[in-house]
Design a protein around this motif. Structure first.
Motif, PDB file in Angstrom:
ATOM      1  N   VAL A 149       0.977  -1.137   0.017  1.00 21.34           N
ATOM      2  CA  VAL A 149      -0.047  -0.053   0.059  1.00 21.34           C
ATOM      3  C   VAL A 149       1.011   1.385  -0.051  1.00 21.34           C
ATOM      4  O   VAL A 149       1.888   1.234   0.817  1.00 21.34           O
ATOM      5  N   LYS A 150       0.663   2.064  -0.865  1.00 23.30           N
ATOM      6  CA  LYS A 150       1.518   3.299  -1.088  1.00 23.30           C
ATOM      7  C   LYS A 150       0.502   4.625  -0.333  1.00 23.30           C
ATOM      8  O   LYS A 150      -0.725   4.405  -0.247  1.00 23.30           O
ATOM      9  N   ARG A 151       1.346   5.748  -0.610  1.00 21.31           N
ATOM     10  CA  ARG A 151       0.515   6.872  -0.097  1.00 21.31           C
ATOM     11  C   ARG A 151      -0.805   7.157  -0.768  1.00 21.31           C
ATOM     12  O   ARG A 151      -1.002   7.341  -1.996  1.00 21.31           O
ATOM     13  N   GLY A 152      -1.884   7.427  -0.173  1.00 22.29           N
ATOM     14  CA  GLY A 152      -2.979   7.518  -0.578  1.00 22.29           C
ATOM     15  C   GLY A 152      -3.938   6.291  -0.769  1.00 22.29           C
ATOM     16  O   GLY A 152      -5.094   6.166  -1.222  1.00 22.29           O
ATOM     17  N   GLY A 153      -3.241   5.122  -0.418  1.00 21.84           N
ATOM     18  CA  GLY A 153      -4.101   3.988  -0.503  1.00 21.84           C
ATOM     19  C   GLY A 153      -4.651   3.586   0.605  1.00 21.84           C
ATOM     20  O   GLY A 153      -4.677   3.991   1.510  1.00 21.84           O
ATOM     21  N   THR A 154      -5.842   2.549   0.233  1.00 23.85           N
ATOM     22  CA  THR A 154      -6.819   2.359   1.365  1.00 23.85           C
ATOM     23  C   THR A 154      -6.058   1.056   2.077  1.00 23.85           C
ATOM     24  O   THR A 154      -5.854  -0.116   1.492  1.00 23.85           O
ATOM     25  N   LEU A 155      -5.915   1.041   3.519  1.00 20.94           N
ATOM     26  CA  LEU A 155      -5.399   0.260   4.118  1.00 20.94           C
ATOM     27  C   LEU A 155      -6.675  -0.878   4.807  1.00 20.94           C
ATOM     28  O   LEU A 155      -6.140  -2.141   4.764  1.00 20.94           O
ATOM     29  N   LEU A 156      -7.515  -0.522   4.925  1.00 16.02           N
ATOM     30  CA  LEU A 156      -8.872  -1.249   5.157  1.00 16.02           C
ATOM     31  C   LEU A 156     -10.093  -0.334   5.468  1.00 16.02           C
ATOM     32  O   LEU A 156      -9.863   1.033   5.188  1.00 16.02           O
ATOM     33  N   ARG A 157     -11.192  -0.769   5.300  1.00 18.41           N
ATOM     34  CA  ARG A 157     -12.572  -0.093   5.445  1.00 18.41           C
ATOM     35  C   ARG A 157     -13.181  -0.523   7.121  1.00 18.41           C
ATOM     36  O   ARG A 157     -13.328  -1.537   7.249  1.00 18.41           O
ATOM     37  N   VAL A 158     -13.604   0.730   7.468  1.00 15.18           N
ATOM     38  CA  VAL A 158     -14.426   0.524   8.660  1.00 15.18           C
ATOM     39  C   VAL A 158     -15.645   1.137   8.618  1.00 15.18           C
ATOM     40  O   VAL A 158     -15.634   2.380   8.167  1.00 15.18           O
ATOM     41  N   ASP A 159     -16.833   0.466   9.061  1.00 16.11           N
ATOM     42  CA  ASP A 159     -18.122   1.038   8.598  1.00 16.11           C
ATOM     43  C   ASP A 159     -18.437   1.617   7.409  1.00 16.11           C
ATOM     44  O   ASP A 159     -18.945   2.488   6.777  1.00 16.11           O
ATOM     45  N   ASP A 160     -17.384   0.780   6.362  1.00 19.53           N
ATOM     46  CA  ASP A 160     -17.555   1.049   4.720  1.00 19.53           C
ATOM     47  C   ASP A 160     -16.711   2.561   4.462  1.00 19.53           C
ATOM     48  O   ASP A 160     -17.218   2.942   3.553  1.00 19.53           O
ATOM     49  N   ARG A 161     -16.038   2.943   5.468  1.00 19.64           N
ATOM     50  CA  ARG A 161     -15.151   4.184   5.159  1.00 19.64           C
ATOM     51  C   ARG A 161     -13.729   3.718   5.034  1.00 19.64           C
ATOM     52  O   ARG A 161     -13.240   2.857   5.888  1.00 19.64           O
ATOM     53  N   PRO A 162     -12.909   4.117   3.972  1.00 16.64           N
ATOM     54  CA  PRO A 162     -11.635   4.013   3.973  1.00 16.64           C
ATOM     55  C   PRO A 162     -10.938   4.505   5.031  1.00 16.64           C
ATOM     56  O   PRO A 162     -10.839   5.564   5.505  1.00 16.64           O
ATOM     57  N   VAL A 163      -9.735   3.667   5.352  1.00 15.60           N
ATOM     58  CA  VAL A 163      -8.706   4.324   6.387  1.00 15.60           C
ATOM     59  C   VAL A 163      -7.435   4.387   5.615  1.00 15.60           C
ATOM     60  O   VAL A 163      -6.890   3.253   4.772  1.00 15.60           O
ATOM     61  N   VAL A 164      -7.124   5.623   5.048  1.00 18.44           N
ATOM     62  CA  VAL A 164      -6.085   5.778   3.908  1.00 18.44           C
ATOM     63  C   VAL A 164      -4.657   6.022   4.604  1.00 18.44           C
ATOM     64  O   VAL A 164      -4.281   6.449   5.973  1.00 18.44           O
ATOM     65  N   LEU A 165      -3.694   5.609   3.829  1.00 21.41           N
ATOM     66  CA  LEU A 165      -2.287   5.782   4.422  1.00 21.41           C
ATOM     67  C   LEU A 165      -1.501   6.990   3.894  1.00 21.41           C
ATOM     68  O   LEU A 165      -1.711   7.290   2.883  1.00 21.41           O
ATOM     69  N   LEU A 166      -1.089   7.541   4.781  1.00 15.87           N
ATOM     70  CA  LEU A 166      -0.343   9.036   4.400  1.00 15.87           C
ATOM     71  C   LEU A 166       1.122   8.690   5.194  1.00 15.87           C
ATOM     72  O   LEU A 166       1.332   7.832   6.095  1.00 15.87           O
ATOM     73  N   TYR A 167       2.215   9.466   4.614  1.00 15.00           N
ATOM     74  CA  TYR A 167       3.653   9.312   4.848  1.00 15.00           C
ATOM     75  C   TYR A 167       3.774  10.537   5.977  1.00 15.00           C
ATOM     76  O   TYR A 167       3.435  11.536   6.054  1.00 15.00           O
ATOM     77  N   GLY A 168       4.344  10.118   7.047  1.00 10.47           N
ATOM     78  CA  GLY A 168       5.009  10.980   8.057  1.00 10.47           C
ATOM     79  C   GLY A 168       5.297  10.184   9.599  1.00 10.47           C
ATOM     80  O   GLY A 168       5.031   9.076   9.593  1.00 10.47           O
ATOM     81  N   THR A 169       5.774  11.014  10.512  1.00 18.20           N
ATOM     82  CA  THR A 169       6.358  10.336  11.756  1.00 18.20           C
ATOM     83  C   THR A 169       5.407  10.595  12.806  1.00 18.20           C
ATOM     84  O   THR A 169       5.458  10.027  13.656  1.00 18.20           O
ATOM     85  N   LEU A 170       4.787  11.929  12.630  1.00 22.31           N
ATOM     86  CA  LEU A 170       3.713  12.166  13.631  1.00 22.31           C
ATOM     87  C   LEU A 170       2.359  11.473  13.526  1.00 22.31           C
ATOM     88  O   LEU A 170       1.719  11.345  12.596  1.00 22.31           O
ATOM     89  N   PRO A 171       2.023  10.814  14.709  1.00 23.84           N
ATOM     90  CA  PRO A 171       0.642   9.925  14.481  1.00 23.84           C
ATOM     91  C   PRO A 171      -0.492  11.007  14.418  1.00 23.84           C
ATOM     92  O   PRO A 171      -0.209  12.300  15.107  1.00 23.84           O
ATOM     93  N   MET A 172      -1.617  10.466  13.936  1.00 28.68           N
ATOM     94  CA  MET A 172      -2.664  11.361  13.996  1.00 28.68           C
ATOM     95  C   MET A 172      -3.333  11.278  15.420  1.00 28.68           C
ATOM     96  O   MET A 172      -3.675  10.195  16.019  1.00 28.68           O
ATOM     97  N   TYR A 173      -3.304  12.553  16.219  1.00 29.77           N
ATOM     98  CA  TYR A 173      -3.840  12.536  17.387  1.00 29.77           C
ATOM     99  C   TYR A 173      -5.151  13.562  17.554  1.00 29.77           C
ATOM    100  O   TYR A 173      -5.608  13.605  18.619  1.00 29.77           O
ATOM    101  N   ARG A 174      -5.457  14.228  16.535  1.00 25.11           N
ATOM    102  CA  ARG A 174      -6.644  15.058  16.629  1.00 25.11           C
ATOM    103  C   ARG A 174      -7.300  15.266  15.163  1.00 25.11           C
ATOM    104  O   ARG A 174      -6.733  15.078  14.110  1.00 25.11           O
ATOM    105  N   GLU A 175      -8.601  15.753  15.394  1.00 23.73           N
ATOM    106  CA  GLU A 175      -9.239  16.022  14.019  1.00 23.73           C
ATOM    107  C   GLU A 175      -8.786  17.326  13.492  1.00 23.73           C
ATOM    108  O   GLU A 175      -8.189  18.280  14.112  1.00 23.73           O
TER     109      GLU A 175
END
Length: 445
Positions: A111-137
């Protein structure tokens, strides 16, 4: 022809008298003894035994017809250890989406940048590149939403000038056009004087100046990814503005999501680069958890469990050679060395006496040289000790001396004592007062 007469002491017709018993017995014993001595000498000569003498050819005959010279060279000790080829240790994906797992990728998928890792409630969880985790909206704050709605109705002014909401007068120039002369100065009001695109700043600009605009390194990281995916029209910086929100909406439309302009905590997952999907820890229909999927990097590497007492070779960037199961060899480089030693498991039979080990990760720069192998046991060869500019002979040239130690047999059958050093590549380092470069020594049978 003349005949020779033989005089006898007995009369004609009588049987010849037998010789004296004592003389004949002594003669028979002497002849037999001589034959035994000759046979013994022959055996000694055949075995190459016997003492040396001053006459030529009296030294021991050669044990073999081959001789080799003493040469000066560099000896390198090479040691092999077992390793495992693969993609490294699988680690959990930091999935923060909540809901039901509705789609999972196949194991081994890249899976590359912008690709779908999995779907939860039929919503895609997308892969992006970076070292800082997603911690807020990520989205517009309440103070900037009104200005953004106004800016959506007029994204560009008459001269193509586009402003970021909350920029406090700073202009964005994605097309490279110069800022119009009517641009407000830094520090002025967000709805600055005279610019046709000022509506994009509007009320939100003032709010941004007061801290209403979302800012941070996570915004910069997300905007960098958004631009890399081709969704532009904003300045890549630490501010999430109205222009950023419009780019997010275009991105959401391409994913089949509601165009809210806001990125939820569970919508993306960051990694240092593209990933290879490992095994799934959940099934379709199961609740999404933070370890629902595992992943590795996409480059094959080798992991060696090196003895903690003999890991001096394992230093970063040290070159090694990897022997593959098909007999070919590839070059590798030590990338990392574990800092914690692991003791052998109890009850493992022979392994109980093994020394603690540390994991050593070896990378392979030329991935094509590995072929199609994804997982296999391999052998890693590394350089241990090295002795430069020393006298060496083949190990087979060494002989054990009766008085102890080792020696060499010269071409003329003499033996000289030597001191041995490093053994490597079938040769041994030798030194001694009687050893010199170029002298020929014999290889004994």
């Amino acid at each position: 022809m003349a005949e020779t007469a033989v005089q006898t002491d007995h009369e004609p017709g009588a049987a010849p008298a037998p010789p004296p018993r004592g003389r004949r017995g002594r003669r028979t014993v002497l002849v037999a003894s001589a034959l035994v001595v000759v046979a013994a000498v022959a055996v000694v000569g055949a075995l190459g035994l016997g003492g040396g003498g001053s006459q030529e050819g009296s030294s021991a005959p050669p044990r073999s017809g081959s001789t080799v010279p003493v040469t000066r060279t560099t000896l390198t000790e090479r040691t092999t250890v077992d390793g495992q080829l693969g993609y490294g240790t699988e680690i959990p994906l930091p999935v923060k989406a909540t809901g039901t797992v509705t789609w999972l990728p196949a194991e081994g998928t890249t899976v590359k940048r912008g690709g779908t890792l999995l779907r939860v409630d039929d919503r895609p969880v997308v892969l992006l590149y970076g070292t800082l985790p997603m911690y807020r909206e990520l989205g517009l704050t309440a103070g900037t939403q009104q200005g953004t709605q106004q800016g959506t109705r007029q994204e560009t002014g008459a001269e193509g000038d586009t402003r970021k909401s909350g920029d406090q007068g700073r202009t964005d120039e994605p097309s490279g056009a110069p800022a119009p002369s009517g641009s407000p100065t830094p520090g002025g009001a967000g709805a600055g004087a005279g610019a046709e695109g000022a509506g994009a700043g509007g009320t939100g600009a003032g709010a941004g100046g007061a801290g209403g605009t979302l800012r941070g390194m996570d915004v910069l990281q997300f905007e960098s990814n958004l631009a890399a995916l081709g969704y532009t029209g904003f300045t890549v910086d630490e501010e999430f503005t109205g222009l950023t929100a419009r780019a997010v909406k275009r991105w959401q439309k391409s994913l089949g999501l509601p165009q809210t302009g806001t990125v939820g905590v569970g919508d993306v997952v960051y990694s240092a680069g593209k990933v290879r999907i490992g095994h799934a820890n959940a099934r379709l229909g199961s609740p999404a958890t933070d370890d629902v999927l595992t992943y590795t990097g996409t480059s094959r590497k080798v992991v060696v469990n090196a003895s903690a007492a003999e890991d001096s070779w394992a230093v970063r960037r040290a070159a090694v050679t990897i022997a593959l199961p098909d007999g070919t060899s590839v070059k590798g480089e030590v990338a990392s060395v574990g800092k914690s030693a692991t003791a052998p498991e109890e009850g493992g039979g022979e392994g109980d006496s093994a020394a603690p080990t540390v994991p050593v990760t070896i990378t392979v720069k030329d991935q094509k040289s590995v072929g199609r192998l994804e997982s296999a046991p391999v052998t890693v060869e590394y350089v241990g000790r090295e002795r430069a500019d020393v006298l060496t002979v083949p190990v087979a040239a060494l002989v054990a001396l009766a008085e102890g130690g080792h020696g060499l047999e010269t071409a003329d059958g003499r033996f000289v004592a030597v001191k041995t050093g490093l053994f490597a590549d079938g040769r041994v380092e030798v030194s001694g007062s009687a050893v010199r470069e170029g002298m020929n020594v014999r290889i004994p049978e």
